[in-house]
Scaffold this active site. Structure first.
Site, short mmCIF file in Angstrom:
data_model
loop_
_atom_site.label_atom_id
_atom_site.label_comp_id
_atom_site.label_asym_id
_atom_site.label_seq_id
_atom_site.Cartn_x
_atom_site.Cartn_y
_atom_site.Cartn_z
N ASP A 54 10.84 -39.15 -19.89
CA ASP A 54 9.44 -39.49 -20.16
C ASP A 54 9.30 -40.35 -21.41
O ASP A 54 8.24 -40.95 -21.63
CB ASP A 54 8.62 -38.20 -20.36
CG ASP A 54 7.73 -37.88 -19.17
OD1 ASP A 54 7.50 -38.79 -18.36
OD2 ASP A 54 7.26 -36.73 -19.08
N LYS A 83 6.19 -36.28 -7.55
CA LYS A 83 7.46 -36.63 -8.19
C LYS A 83 8.64 -36.13 -7.36
O LYS A 83 9.65 -36.82 -7.20
CB LYS A 83 7.51 -36.05 -9.62
CG LYS A 83 6.62 -36.83 -10.58
CD LYS A 83 6.35 -36.13 -11.89
CE LYS A 83 5.28 -36.93 -12.67
NZ LYS A 83 4.80 -36.27 -13.87
N GLN A 131 5.97 -31.10 -17.36
CA GLN A 131 4.64 -31.61 -17.02
C GLN A 131 3.62 -31.15 -18.06
O GLN A 131 3.54 -29.96 -18.37
CB GLN A 131 4.26 -31.11 -15.61
CG GLN A 131 2.95 -31.65 -15.09
CD GLN A 131 2.98 -33.16 -14.84
OE1 GLN A 131 3.93 -33.69 -14.27
NE2 GLN A 131 1.93 -33.85 -15.27
#
Ligand code: NDP
Length: 283
Positions: A119, A52, A96
């Site tokens: 997200d 990322k 994460q």
């Protein structure tokens, strides 16, 4: 329609558009920023986080990395999220998953400002997706929709069959297809006669996590097949949830594994971060 839906090619094209969009904002003095928070030392998570960061750098997005030890308390993580929520340089916050067991994942996801929830996992964004007015859409299903769009197929009135009902893939992608006026069937481990369900699909989306469980002979001739599954067989080989070689003979178009849905997920994370930064500029 091209027979192989090449995720790498589609992702590269979208990333070019993102980089161009970032350059436009930078010219106005705004650099999009993504905060990536990693708690603990899970090897797969470390790989995802570094991918990322690299992708951000290539697109010109500022990435603000926070690596916290595995003993981090829930209160400490919530304090960091609060700080990032208020940081004006940050347009997107990604924590994460999975998190160590002393931390309540739901609590952390709800603490992220819905306006920075790139997200798309915050209940506010889930609710907006359900009601057909999305703000941030989760990255893997959003990437799947971009791939379907790329095939040129119009989902209106089509039979879409989704196998798998997780909150990160199956359920949201079903809602996105519904929003595009498909007739959607959502299958799961208790579905009776999966073969019969799959056989009616004009578009099949497989997100199960079981190597080649969907047989090529089940596929309706000409169907579009999106295989989200990533399964390791033996030491090195990765395969999807669909029996690829047999499915290729019947499908109109199909995604490979690897090189299908995988490259799209991070791309859509960058896309969401850019969209968020554009909203910051507009105020
Ligand atoms: P989950 O394990 O959360 O969900 C799997 C789903 O499959 C569940 O809904 C389960 O049903 C269903 N299922 C399990 N067995 C069967 C069966 N025999 N018949 C029908 N349905 C079944 O997985 P995820 O959604 O998180 O991920 C799915 C796959 O996609 C994995 O391989 C994962 O690695 C991959 N993935 C890939 C990404 C990418 O970027 N390429 C991103 C995210 C995931 P039930 O609910 O009844 O238990």
């Amino acid at each position: 329609m091209e027979k192989i839906i090449d995720g790498k090619v589609i992702a590269a094209k979208i990333r070019e558009e993102i980089a161009a969009g970032v350059a436009v904002l930078k010219a106005k003095g705004v650099t999009p920023g993504l905060a990536v928070v990693l708690v603990g030392d899970d090897p797969a998570s470390q790989v995802y986080v570094s991918m990322k960061e690299k992708a951000c750098a290539a697109a010109g997005i500022f990435s603000d990395e926070h690596k916290l030890p595995k003993e981090t308390t829930e209160a400490q993580l919530l304090a960091l999220v609060d700080e990032l929520n208020r940081d004006e340089r940050i347009d997107g916050i990604l924590v994460q998953l999975p998190l160590p067991k002393q931390i309540d994942e739901g609590k952390v996801l709800e603490a992220i400002s819905p306006k920075k929830d790139v997200d798309g996992f915050h209940p506010y964004n889930v609710g907006r997706l359900v009601t057909g007015n999305p703000l941030f859409q989760p990255c893997t299903p959003y990437g799947i929709m971009k791939m379907i769009e790329h095939t040129g197929i119009d989902l209106t009135g089509k039979e879409v069959v989704v196998v798998g009902r997780s909150n990160i893939v199956g359920k949201p992608v079903a809602l996105m297809c519904l929003a595009q006026h498909a007739t959607v069937t959502l299958c799961h481990s208790r579905t009776r006669d999966l073969a019969a369900q799959v056989a009616k699909a004009d578009v099949l989306i497989a997100a199960v996590g079981r190597a080649e469980m969907i047989k090529g002979s089940w596929i309706k001739p000409g169907a579009v097949v999106i295989d989200v599954g990533v399964n390791r067989v033996g030491d090195k080989k990765l395969v999807g949830d669909v029996e690829f070689d047999a499915a290729l003979e019947r499908a109109g178009a199909i995604t490979p594994v690897p090189g299908g849905v995988g490259p799209m997920t991070i791309t859509m994370l960058l896309y969401n971060t850019l969209e968020s930064a554009k909203r910051r500029v507009k105020g």
